[in-house]
Design an enzyme around this catalytic site. Structure first.
Site, PDB file in Angstrom:
ATOM      1  NE  ARG A  51      65.454 108.573  47.849  1.00 46.82           N
ATOM      2  CZ  ARG A  51      65.430 108.628  49.189  1.00 46.82           C
ATOM      3  NH1 ARG A  51      66.421 109.199  49.848  1.00 46.82           N
ATOM      4  NH2 ARG A  51      64.430 108.127  49.864  1.00 46.82           N
ATOM      5  CG  HIS A 102      73.751  86.724  35.898  1.00 53.38           C
ATOM      6  ND1 HIS A 102      73.548  85.381  36.091  1.00 53.38           N
ATOM      7  CD2 HIS A 102      74.338  87.169  37.028  1.00 53.38           C
ATOM      8  CE1 HIS A 102      73.986  85.032  37.292  1.00 53.38           C
ATOM      9  NE2 HIS A 102      74.475  86.107  37.883  1.00 53.38           N
ATOM     10  CE  LYS A 147      64.789 104.591  50.016  1.00 55.49           C
ATOM     11  NZ  LYS A 147      65.662 104.248  51.124  1.00 55.49           N
ATOM     12  CD  GLU A 179      74.187 105.886  53.225  1.00 60.38           C
ATOM     13  OE1 GLU A 179      73.253 106.703  53.241  1.00 60.38           O
ATOM     14  OE2 GLU A 179      74.372 105.076  52.297  1.00 60.38           O
TER      15      GLU A 179
HETATM   16  N1  PDD Z   1      66.050 104.097  54.361  1.00 56.18           N
HETATM   17  N2  PDD Z   1      70.748 105.972  53.861  1.00 56.18           N
HETATM   18  C1  PDD Z   1      70.273 104.718  53.722  1.00 56.18           C
HETATM   19  C2  PDD Z   1      71.219 103.615  53.379  1.00 56.18           C
HETATM   20  C3  PDD Z   1      68.886 104.475  53.870  1.00 56.18           C
HETATM   21  O1  PDD Z   1      68.396 103.219  53.697  1.00 56.18           O
HETATM   22  C4  PDD Z   1      68.020 105.551  54.206  1.00 56.18           C
HETATM   23  C5  PDD Z   1      66.535 105.371  54.381  1.00 56.18           C
HETATM   24  C6  PDD Z   1      68.569 106.833  54.362  1.00 56.18           C
HETATM   25  C7  PDD Z   1      67.714 108.036  54.688  1.00 56.18           C
HETATM   26  O2  PDD Z   1      66.989 108.456  53.556  1.00 56.18           O
HETATM   27  P1  PDD Z   1      65.577 109.197  53.702  1.00 56.18           P
HETATM   28  O3  PDD Z   1      65.771 110.317  54.634  1.00 56.18           O
HETATM   29  O4  PDD Z   1      65.259 109.651  52.326  1.00 56.18           O
HETATM   30  O5  PDD Z   1      64.601 108.176  54.247  1.00 56.18           O
HETATM   31  C8  PDD Z   1      69.932 107.005  54.167  1.00 56.18           C
HETATM   32  C9  PDD Z   1      64.631 103.798  54.342  1.00 56.18           C
HETATM   33  C10 PDD Z   1      63.826 104.599  55.285  1.00 56.18           C
HETATM   34  C11 PDD Z   1      64.435 102.300  54.488  1.00 56.18           C
HETATM   35  O6  PDD Z   1      65.205 101.577  53.867  1.00 56.18           O
HETATM   36  O7  PDD Z   1      63.508 101.874  55.180  1.00 56.18           O
END
Ligand code: PDD
Length: 286
Positions: A51, A102, A147, A179
């Site tokens: 990822r 930018h 992410k 989510e």
């Molecule tokens: N966040 N969706 C969002 C928007 C998230 O920020 C996260 C995790 C998840 C779950 O993903 P994973 O199982 O791979 O951790 C779903 C992390 C933990 C954070 O921002 O701290």
């Protein structure tokens, strides 16, 4: 000292310096990962690394390190932090420039930062009574699969949930559940686990993938389909998944109890399956 990793070196957090012109600071022009550490070892590393590569490529950043280099640097950081059960936060920004602009110039050196996070305190009440969550409108952008550190909407939505005394906000776009602000969602109805399909509106969660895999081996059927917010309320059980909280049972959504209004047997089964998987990992099974 609290050790951190910055651009190839381990140093104390107090020593670490980043330019105020860093594009991560100015534009949130950066991506991140949070990876669990269990018994001093990176857990679900390949999935998180995959990822990380995906996020880097989505914003046009060259991976600053090879996989072996990442493992080496993070391994050193974990060791310096004393090891144990932790998590690693890592972030790669596009780096600092001479002027705020930018426009993305070629050849800027990225800023690479990592630190360890202590484990969240366990929450026995959560296991006993389940979480109360609220539904809020998903006001985020259309690339939630990256992410990215641009988490202002997530932070504000979480703050709104906190203000309502809720554990988490589950986000809804055009009537469909996407989510949580920092978690994925799975609904159980009968013997079927349903979760929204991957796409630009959700982060492909690593924890969720493992829970679904364990669920399949426990005999549940898996459906990756959109869930309407009103359908979610009729589920037997609802769970949230994330690296930090792993598997959280939801007992109430807004004013509606889910199922019996307590964590259900499906949750307990999956939680035991998770613990077995973790023990196998601790015993050296990759
Ligand atoms: N966040 N969706 C969002 C928007 C998230 O920020 C996260 C995790 C998840 C779950 O993903 P994973 O199982 O791979 O951790 C779903 C992390 C933990 C954070 O921002 O701290």
């Amino acid at each position: 000292m609290t050790p951190v990793f910055l651009n190839g070196q381990i140093m104390s957090r107090e020593e670490a310096r980043i330019s105020p012109l860093d594009r991560g600071f100015l534009f949130a022009d950066a991506i991140y990962e949070v990876i669990p550490i269990f018994r001093s070892r990176l857990f679900l590393w390949s999935e998180h690394y995959h990822r990380l590569e995906r996020s880097l490529s989505a914003i046009g950043l060259v991976n600053p390190y090879s996989e072996a280099e990442w493992r080496h640097h993070l391994g050193t950081l974990i060791e310096k932090a004393g090891g144990g059960d932790l998590a690693v936060y890592l972030q790669v920004s596009r780096g600092a420039e001479e002027v705020r602009d930018h426009h993305i110039s070629e050849g800027i050196a990225p800023t690479v930062f990592a630190m360890t996070l202590p484990p969240l305190p366990s929450d026995p009440a959560l296991e006993q009574t389940g979480a109360r969550i609220v539904l809020l409108e998903d006001i985020r952008w259309h690339r939630c699969d990256i992410k990215s550190t641009a988490l202002l909407a997530n932070v504000l939505l979480r703050h709104e949930a906190d203000g309502k005394g809720a554990f988490e906000a589950l986000l809804v776009r055009d009537g469909w559940v996407t989510e949580g602000t920092s978690s994925n969602v799975i609904a159980l109805k009968g013997a079927t686990l349903t979760t929204p399909p991957d796409g630009p509106q959700i982060l492909p969660g690593v924890t969720r993938e493992l829970v679904l895999r364990l669920g399949a081996s426990e005999g549940f059927s898996i459906r990756r389909e959109r869930i309407r917010a009103d359908e979610l309320l009729k589920a037997d059980e609802v769970w949230l998944t994330s690296t930090r909280r792993i598997l959280a049972p939801v007992s109430q959504v807004d004013d509606h109890p889910i199922g019996s209004g307590r964590p259900g047997p499906g949750y307990r089964r999956l939680w035991l399956a998770w613990l077995r998987h973790l023990n196998a990992f601790a015993a050296g099974v990759p």
